[in-house]
Write a protein that holds these residues in place. Structure first.
Motif, PDB file in Angstrom:
ATOM      1  N   ALA A   4       0.844  -1.185   0.000  1.00  0.00           N
ATOM      2  CA  ALA A   4       0.000   0.000   0.000  1.00  0.00           C
ATOM      3  C   ALA A   4       0.878   1.232   0.000  1.00  0.00           C
ATOM      4  N   ALA A   5       0.312   2.386  -0.414  1.00  0.00           N
ATOM      5  CA  ALA A   5       1.049   3.646  -0.444  1.00  0.00           C
ATOM      6  C   ALA A   5       0.366   4.659   0.459  1.00  0.00           C
ATOM      7  N   ASN A   6      -0.243   4.209   1.524  1.00  0.00           N
ATOM      8  CA  ASN A   6      -0.979   5.085   2.428  1.00  0.00           C
ATOM      9  C   ASN A   6      -0.021   5.769   3.392  1.00  0.00           C
ATOM     10  N   ASP A   7      -0.491   6.873   3.962  1.00  0.00           N
ATOM     11  CA  ASP A   7       0.420   7.711   4.739  1.00  0.00           C
ATOM     12  C   ASP A   7       0.265   7.542   6.239  1.00  0.00           C
ATOM     13  N   ARG A   8      -0.360   6.455   6.694  1.00  0.00           N
ATOM     14  CA  ARG A   8      -0.444   6.130   8.123  1.00  0.00           C
ATOM     15  C   ARG A   8       0.006   4.681   8.304  1.00  0.00           C
ATOM     16  N   ALA A   9       0.697   4.434   9.412  1.00  0.00           N
ATOM     17  CA  ALA A   9       1.238   3.092   9.645  1.00  0.00           C
ATOM     18  C   ALA A   9       0.750   2.551  10.980  1.00  0.00           C
ATOM     19  N   ALA A 102      -6.567  -1.880   7.598  1.00  0.00           N
ATOM     20  CA  ALA A 102      -6.196  -1.832   6.181  1.00  0.00           C
ATOM     21  C   ALA A 102      -7.314  -1.206   5.347  1.00  0.00           C
ATOM     22  N   ARG A 103      -8.557  -1.564   5.641  1.00  0.00           N
ATOM     23  CA  ARG A 103      -9.690  -0.975   4.914  1.00  0.00           C
ATOM     24  C   ARG A 103      -9.792   0.524   5.151  1.00  0.00           C
ATOM     25  N   ASP A 104      -9.355   0.968   6.321  1.00  0.00           N
ATOM     26  CA  ASP A 104      -9.438   2.387   6.672  1.00  0.00           C
ATOM     27  C   ASP A 104      -8.242   3.172   6.156  1.00  0.00           C
ATOM     28  N   GLY A 105      -7.377   2.525   5.380  1.00  0.00           N
ATOM     29  CA  GLY A 105      -6.289   3.240   4.747  1.00  0.00           C
ATOM     30  C   GLY A 105      -4.964   3.207   5.485  1.00  0.00           C
ATOM     31  N   TRP A 106      -4.829   2.327   6.482  1.00  0.00           N
ATOM     32  CA  TRP A 106      -3.571   2.199   7.204  1.00  0.00           C
ATOM     33  C   TRP A 106      -2.673   1.160   6.532  1.00  0.00           C
ATOM     34  N   GLN A 107      -1.375   1.451   6.475  1.00  0.00           N
ATOM     35  CA  GLN A 107      -0.420   0.386   6.218  1.00  0.00           C
ATOM     36  C   GLN A 107      -0.280  -0.422   7.509  1.00  0.00           C
ATOM     37  N   VAL A 108      -0.293  -1.717   7.409  1.00  0.00           N
ATOM     38  CA  VAL A 108      -0.172  -2.591   8.574  1.00  0.00           C
ATOM     39  C   VAL A 108       1.166  -3.320   8.492  1.00  0.00           C
ATOM     40  N   VAL A 160       6.636   6.784   6.554  1.00  0.00           N
ATOM     41  CA  VAL A 160       5.787   7.721   7.290  1.00  0.00           C
ATOM     42  C   VAL A 160       6.564   8.242   8.501  1.00  0.00           C
ATOM     43  N   PRO A 161       6.252   9.458   8.963  1.00  0.00           N
ATOM     44  CA  PRO A 161       6.899   9.990  10.163  1.00  0.00           C
ATOM     45  C   PRO A 161       6.288   9.384  11.418  1.00  0.00           C
ATOM     46  N   PRO A 162       6.960   9.487  12.566  1.00  0.00           N
ATOM     47  CA  PRO A 162       6.446   8.896  13.800  1.00  0.00           C
ATOM     48  C   PRO A 162       5.048   9.361  14.176  1.00  0.00           C
ATOM     49  N   GLY A 163       4.726  10.615  13.894  1.00  0.00           N
ATOM     50  CA  GLY A 163       3.410  11.137  14.253  1.00  0.00           C
ATOM     51  C   GLY A 163       2.272  10.590  13.429  1.00  0.00           C
ATOM     52  N   ARG A 164       2.592   9.854  12.370  1.00  0.00           N
ATOM     53  CA  ARG A 164       1.570   9.242  11.519  1.00  0.00           C
ATOM     54  C   ARG A 164       1.502   7.740  11.753  1.00  0.00           C
ATOM     55  N   ALA A 165       1.997   7.293  12.890  1.00  0.00           N
ATOM     56  CA  ALA A 165       2.027   5.858  13.187  1.00  0.00           C
ATOM     57  C   ALA A 165       1.527   5.594  14.597  1.00  0.00           C
ATOM     58  N   VAL A 166       1.040   4.373  14.801  1.00  0.00           N
ATOM     59  CA  VAL A 166       0.636   3.875  16.117  1.00  0.00           C
ATOM     60  C   VAL A 166       1.196   2.467  16.250  1.00  0.00           C
ATOM     61  N   PHE A 167       1.741   2.165  17.426  1.00  0.00           N
ATOM     62  CA  PHE A 167       2.314   0.848  17.677  1.00  0.00           C
ATOM     63  C   PHE A 167       1.464   0.100  18.701  1.00  0.00           C
ATOM     64  N   VAL A 168       1.198  -1.171  18.450  1.00  0.00           N
ATOM     65  CA  VAL A 168       0.422  -2.010  19.367  1.00  0.00           C
ATOM     66  C   VAL A 168       1.297  -3.178  19.818  1.00  0.00           C
ATOM     67  N   PHE A 222      -5.528   5.327  17.433  1.00  0.00           N
ATOM     68  CA  PHE A 222      -5.715   5.262  15.984  1.00  0.00           C
ATOM     69  C   PHE A 222      -6.683   6.346  15.513  1.00  0.00           C
ATOM     70  N   GLY A 223      -7.706   6.630  16.312  1.00  0.00           N
ATOM     71  CA  GLY A 223      -8.681   7.644  15.943  1.00  0.00           C
ATOM     72  C   GLY A 223      -8.139   9.053  16.007  1.00  0.00           C
ATOM     73  N   GLN A 224      -6.961   9.231  16.567  1.00  0.00           N
ATOM     74  CA  GLN A 224      -6.363  10.561  16.693  1.00  0.00           C
ATOM     75  C   GLN A 224      -5.396  10.883  15.549  1.00  0.00           C
ATOM     76  N   VAL A 225      -5.243   9.939  14.608  1.00  0.00           N
ATOM     77  CA  VAL A 225      -4.389  10.165  13.447  1.00  0.00           C
ATOM     78  C   VAL A 225      -5.289  10.217  12.216  1.00  0.00           C
ATOM     79  N   PRO A 226      -5.644  11.413  11.758  1.00  0.00           N
ATOM     80  CA  PRO A 226      -6.579  11.519  10.633  1.00  0.00           C
ATOM     81  C   PRO A 226      -5.987  11.006   9.340  1.00  0.00           C
ATOM     82  N   GLY A 227      -6.836  10.569   8.451  1.00  0.00           N
ATOM     83  CA  GLY A 227      -6.408  10.125   7.134  1.00  0.00           C
ATOM     84  C   GLY A 227      -6.216  11.293   6.196  1.00  0.00           C
ATOM     85  N   ASP A 228      -5.686  10.989   5.009  1.00  0.00           N
ATOM     86  CA  ASP A 228      -5.503  12.019   3.977  1.00  0.00           C
ATOM     87  C   ASP A 228      -4.770  13.224   4.509  1.00  0.00           C
TER      88      ASP A 228
END
Length: 233
Positions: A4-9, A102-108, A160-168, A222-228
């Motif tokens: 994927a080429a999405n901008d959230r990880a 993935a459906r919501d546009g995140w790279q996993v 992606v930069p750190p602010g566009r990512a979430v780690f679980v 995850f809800g605090q990192v907007p898409g697009d």
């Protein structure tokens, strides 16, 4: 795996986070250590799970130990753990969580110390390859968790930069690695580590398991990192 080429990880540990395998590792390390004449209580081994093998042995046996048998210890653990490969259990909601992101546009991406055949068995257990963009393993970096190196490598893979990512993750090592890399960390209790320990190590939020995180995804980090994301010209 899906590229994927999405901008959230969305970055995930796998052992204890997506698969119910931490206590299997505890038993296998306990037996490997016992065979070599080391008496280490299982609760101590449990707290060390999530570290790469050499670091785990440093944590349990001390850095000043005789390292002659390290390869034998690791091989014994790997052989014992491999007996479970055909029945490793995914945690409830694990695959659904990855596919929802993935459906919501995140790279996993997976960020794991697992290697080769072990990783293959874990991926078969989760059964969500279609949602996974890439995997960062311990072989890709000089230091494993709690060093931020594995998380930073995953960010490089995702571009992606750190602010566009979430780690679980499920261990204090996961939380420390993520926060040291500047990535928001979510802790899961399904690995057996208490909530206060995860929070003290940097977890921004803690949930019971993947199923609860999925149910509360919109209110999670995850809800605090907007898409697009808007890029300034």
């Amino acid at each position: 795996m899906n590229r994927a080429a999405n901008d959230r990880a969305a970055l995930f540990d796998i052992d204890g986070t997506l698969t119910d395998t931490n206590h299997l590792h505890v038993v296998c390390w306990w037996e490997a250590l016992r065979q070599a004449g080391h008496r280490v209580p299982t609760h101590a081994i449990h707290r060390a799970v999530g570290l790469p093998g050499e670091d785990l042995l440093d944590h349990l046996l001390g850095q000043d130990r005789d390292r002659t048998d390290d390869d034998v210890l690791s091989a014994a653990h790997d052989t014992l753990y491999a007996t479970y490969f055909d029945r490793l259990p995914a945690l409830d909601g694990a695959a659904d969580l990855l596919r929802a992101l993935a459906r919501d546009g995140w790279q996993v991406l997976l960020v794991t110390s697992a290697q080769d055949s072990e990783l293959g068995a874990l991926l078969r257990a989760v059964d969500a390859d279609d949602a996974i963009t890439d995997t960062a393993t311990a072989d890709d970096v000089d230091e494993g968790k709690p060093s931020p190196a594995p998380v930073r490598h995953a960010l490089e893979l995702a571009q992606v930069p750190p602010g566009r990512a979430v780690f679980v993750g499920d261990t204090v090592w996961d939380m420390k690695a993520a926060t040291r890399a500047g990535v928001a960390a979510i802790g899961l209790l399904c690995g057996g580590i208490p909530r206060p320990d995860l929070e003290e190590a940097g977890a921004a939020a803690v949930y019971r398991d993947p199923a609860e995180l999925l149910a509360r995804l919109g209110d999670s980090p995850f809800g605090q990192v907007p898409g697009d994301a808007q890029v300034e010209a």
